[in-house]
Design a protein around this motif. Structure first.
Motif, PDB file in Angstrom:
ATOM      1  N   PRO A 201       0.892  -1.239  -0.005  1.00 52.19           N
ATOM      2  CA  PRO A 201      -0.084   0.135  -0.098  1.00 52.19           C
ATOM      3  C   PRO A 201       0.780   1.393  -0.085  1.00 52.19           C
ATOM      4  N   THR A 202       2.181   1.285   0.600  1.00 49.12           N
ATOM      5  CA  THR A 202       3.076   2.223   0.621  1.00 49.12           C
ATOM      6  C   THR A 202       3.369   2.690  -1.018  1.00 49.12           C
ATOM      7  N   LYS A 203       3.756   1.758  -1.755  1.00 52.34           N
ATOM      8  CA  LYS A 203       4.166   1.945  -3.137  1.00 52.34           C
ATOM      9  C   LYS A 203       3.088   1.726  -4.133  1.00 52.34           C
ATOM     10  N   TRP A 204       1.817   1.489  -3.576  1.00 49.05           N
ATOM     11  CA  TRP A 204       0.538   1.409  -4.325  1.00 49.05           C
ATOM     12  C   TRP A 204       0.707   0.335  -5.566  1.00 49.05           C
ATOM     13  N   GLU A 205       1.479  -0.719  -5.274  1.00 46.89           N
ATOM     14  CA  GLU A 205       1.632  -1.853  -6.354  1.00 46.89           C
ATOM     15  C   GLU A 205       1.806  -3.135  -5.740  1.00 46.89           C
ATOM     16  N   GLU A 436      -3.006   2.176 -14.419  1.00 46.87           N
ATOM     17  CA  GLU A 436      -3.885   3.064 -15.422  1.00 46.87           C
ATOM     18  C   GLU A 436      -5.103   3.585 -14.341  1.00 46.87           C
ATOM     19  N   ALA A 437      -5.852   2.422 -13.561  1.00 48.20           N
ATOM     20  CA  ALA A 437      -6.630   2.955 -12.871  1.00 48.20           C
ATOM     21  C   ALA A 437      -6.573   3.933 -12.052  1.00 48.20           C
ATOM     22  N   TRP A 438      -5.374   4.050 -11.423  1.00 53.81           N
ATOM     23  CA  TRP A 438      -4.858   5.278 -10.402  1.00 53.81           C
ATOM     24  C   TRP A 438      -4.820   6.442 -11.065  1.00 53.81           C
ATOM     25  N   ALA A 439      -4.238   6.478 -12.409  1.00 52.63           N
ATOM     26  CA  ALA A 439      -4.257   7.556 -13.193  1.00 52.63           C
ATOM     27  C   ALA A 439      -5.441   8.318 -13.564  1.00 52.63           C
ATOM     28  N   GLU A 440      -6.380   7.461 -13.645  1.00 52.25           N
ATOM     29  CA  GLU A 440      -7.715   7.707 -14.247  1.00 52.25           C
ATOM     30  C   GLU A 440      -8.312   8.411 -12.996  1.00 52.25           C
ATOM     31  N   PHE A 441      -8.385   7.646 -11.961  1.00 55.50           N
ATOM     32  CA  PHE A 441      -8.927   8.087 -10.652  1.00 55.50           C
ATOM     33  C   PHE A 441      -8.210   9.538 -10.089  1.00 55.50           C
ATOM     34  N   SER A 442      -7.165   9.777 -10.405  1.00 61.12           N
ATOM     35  CA  SER A 442      -6.523  10.756  -9.943  1.00 61.12           C
ATOM     36  C   SER A 442      -6.973  11.891 -10.576  1.00 61.12           C
ATOM     37  N   LYS A 443      -7.140  11.650 -11.868  1.00 61.97           N
ATOM     38  CA  LYS A 443      -7.515  12.724 -12.916  1.00 61.97           C
ATOM     39  C   LYS A 443      -8.774  13.497 -12.259  1.00 61.97           C
ATOM     40  N   LYS A 444      -9.864  12.547 -12.014  1.00 54.43           N
ATOM     41  CA  LYS A 444     -11.093  12.734 -11.534  1.00 54.43           C
ATOM     42  C   LYS A 444     -11.243  13.344 -10.285  1.00 54.43           C
TER      43      LYS A 444
END
Length: 462
Positions: A201-205, A436-444
């Motif tokens: 969870p720290t590196k989110w991977e 990819e999911a995090w990038a999309e979520f971060s944008k929103k």
């Protein structure tokens, strides 16, 4: 600080009495409606100028919120006990980050860091832990005594765990009922950096190569290699469908339920199984999953959460109720008492829950309940909790796990591939989805955070 905080709370109540009663709404599950009405009654004893009304989540939390918005109906002020994916309502701008209320609250320090920060994005707290479940081991104390084995310590090691399971595996008995999902959850125990399915969870991977996944699989394979140790591994549906006896039936009886019939020393289950666990006809206790002495205790927990909505007209009052539900010691103890009033059956409390706070008043009352001593012990060790229900907070989790990791994991369990060979490629594919999911979520999320101050100005008429 404590005096100033409570002075603010008193002033809030006094101001409400001047301007009249405030009414807030909370969304609950239909089966819990009557219980939450009782909780609200206890809340209004402390805050008589705040009335709580309820609406029912249908068909589920996220579906209900979506339907409300689509129908241009107001959202509730508070949403309670959700176990669904939080990124969705957050990305829609429906959740109110509560850090402004937590900042000087003296009771926050009793929420373990891992739980308090469980629902944070961009250093903002979007939800609070409400109710917990432990995932661990139920141990048959009667069978333990019958086999002349001493009661193990709660902080038992993997080696001790293996020893107890081996010693209790005979022609008549088995060590554990099943090991389904054991490798996935043990990945959170056998590495200090990873959680369920070896996610960091720290590196989110995912870290299948260096995390807890490989040692967890090795342990699971070792246990399953011992004949008769895992009782459910003796079952064979193909033989049963032909009308033949499988090894489980030959060992325990044609219509046997070996675990219930006290022929299996331990059971791999969670506290969510309490409704039937409490009916078992033998003495038992609850244990954490066995630890690696080099790492120490890491207790897998599942966390149901509650949150405020961004459109509430009464954020201060809504937060008071949210706090009452989650970490206000008065509210948590009141909730425990409501459950306790449902009585005792077979020597155990019928209903209870695990709080997300280690406040002394909560711990003290929790100790008085008729529940397994191991659960009481674990509440005192809540600072050792590690969340394993990452699907509630990690965007892309279901796709990464079910589409990528799970199929590979099944091949590993069947012995078709070696985990060391497939770990790197599998984590690379899974992490691509997470990234990819995090990038999309971060944008929103960035857009939501940008619009939130203006939304609040409109609602508050500023």
């Amino acid at each position: 600080m404590r005096k100033s905080f409570w002075l603010i709370m008193v002033l809030l109540v006094l101001s409400a009495s001047i301007f009249g009663k405030v009414t807030i709404t909370a969304a609950v599950w239909s089966w819990d409606l009557e219980k939450y009405k009782k909780i609200a009654a206890e809340f209004t004893k402390i805050y008589p100028d705040i009335e709580v009304q309820f609406v029912v989540n249908e068909p589920n939390v996220n579906g209900f919120l979506t339907a409300q918005v689509a129908a241009k109906k107001p959202l509730p002020d508070v949403v309670v006990q959700s176990w669904e994916a939080l990124p969705y309502p957050v990305s829609q701008g429906w959740v109110y980050p509560v850090d402004e209320f937590l900042k000087n609250d003296p009771d926050v320090k009793y929420i373990p860091k891992a739980l308090k920060e469980a629902f944070m994005y961009n250093n903002k707290t979007y939800a609070l832990p409400e109710k917990l479940h432990f995932q661990g081991i139920y141990i048959n104390l009667d069978l333990l005594k019958k086999l002349n084995l001493t009661k193990p310590p709660y902080e038992w090691s993997v080696e001790q765990f293996k020893l107890y399971l081996r010693k209790s595996t005979t022609r008549e008995y088995s060590g554990i009922n099943h090991l389904w999902d054991f490798d996935n959850v043990m990945a959170a125990v056998l590495n200090k950096n990873t959680t369920y399915w070896s996610f960091n969870p720290t590196k989110w991977e995912f870290d299948l190569v260096n995390g807890g996944w490989l040692p967890a699989i090795k342990l699971q394979k070792e246990l399953k290699s011992i004949p008769g140790l895992v009782s459910d591994d003796l079952k064979n549906d193909e033989l049963r469908n032909k009308g033949e006896m499988d090894d489980y039936q030959k060992k325990f009886g044609k219509d046997a339920d070996a675990f219930r019939e006290s022929k299996v020393l331990t059971g791999l289950h969670g506290t969510w199984d309490w409704s039937w666990i409490r009916t078992l006809p033998w003495k038992f206790d609850f244990y954490p999953l066995p630890l690696d002495p080099k790492i120490g205790l890491r207790m897998p927990v599942h966390v149901n959460y509650a949150f405020m909505t961004s459109t509430t007209k009464y954020p201060k009052e809504a937060f008071l109720f949210l706090k009452f539900l989650t970490y206000d010691p008065r509210g948590v103890v009141a909730r425990l008492k409501i459950d306790n009033a449902n009585g005792v059956e077979n020597g155990w409390n019928i209903n209870w829950f695990i709080p997300a706070t280690m406040h002394p008043d909560v711990v003290s009352y929790f100790d008085s309940l008729k529940i397994p001593d191991g659960v009481k012990w674990l509440l005192k060790k809540l600072d050792k909790a590690v969340r394993v229900d990452m699907w509630k907070t990690v965007p892309g989790w279901d796709q990464a796990t079910w589409d990528v990791i799970f199929p590979v994991s099944e091949k590993v369990r069947r012995g078709e591939v070696q985990p060391e060979v497939v770990a790197a490629e599998t984590q690379e594919k899974a992490n691509k989805i997470i990234k990819e999911a995090w990038a999309e979520f971060s944008k929103k999320l960035a857009e939501v955070e940008k619009k939130f101050p203006e939304l609040r100005k409109q609602i508050e008429g500023k």
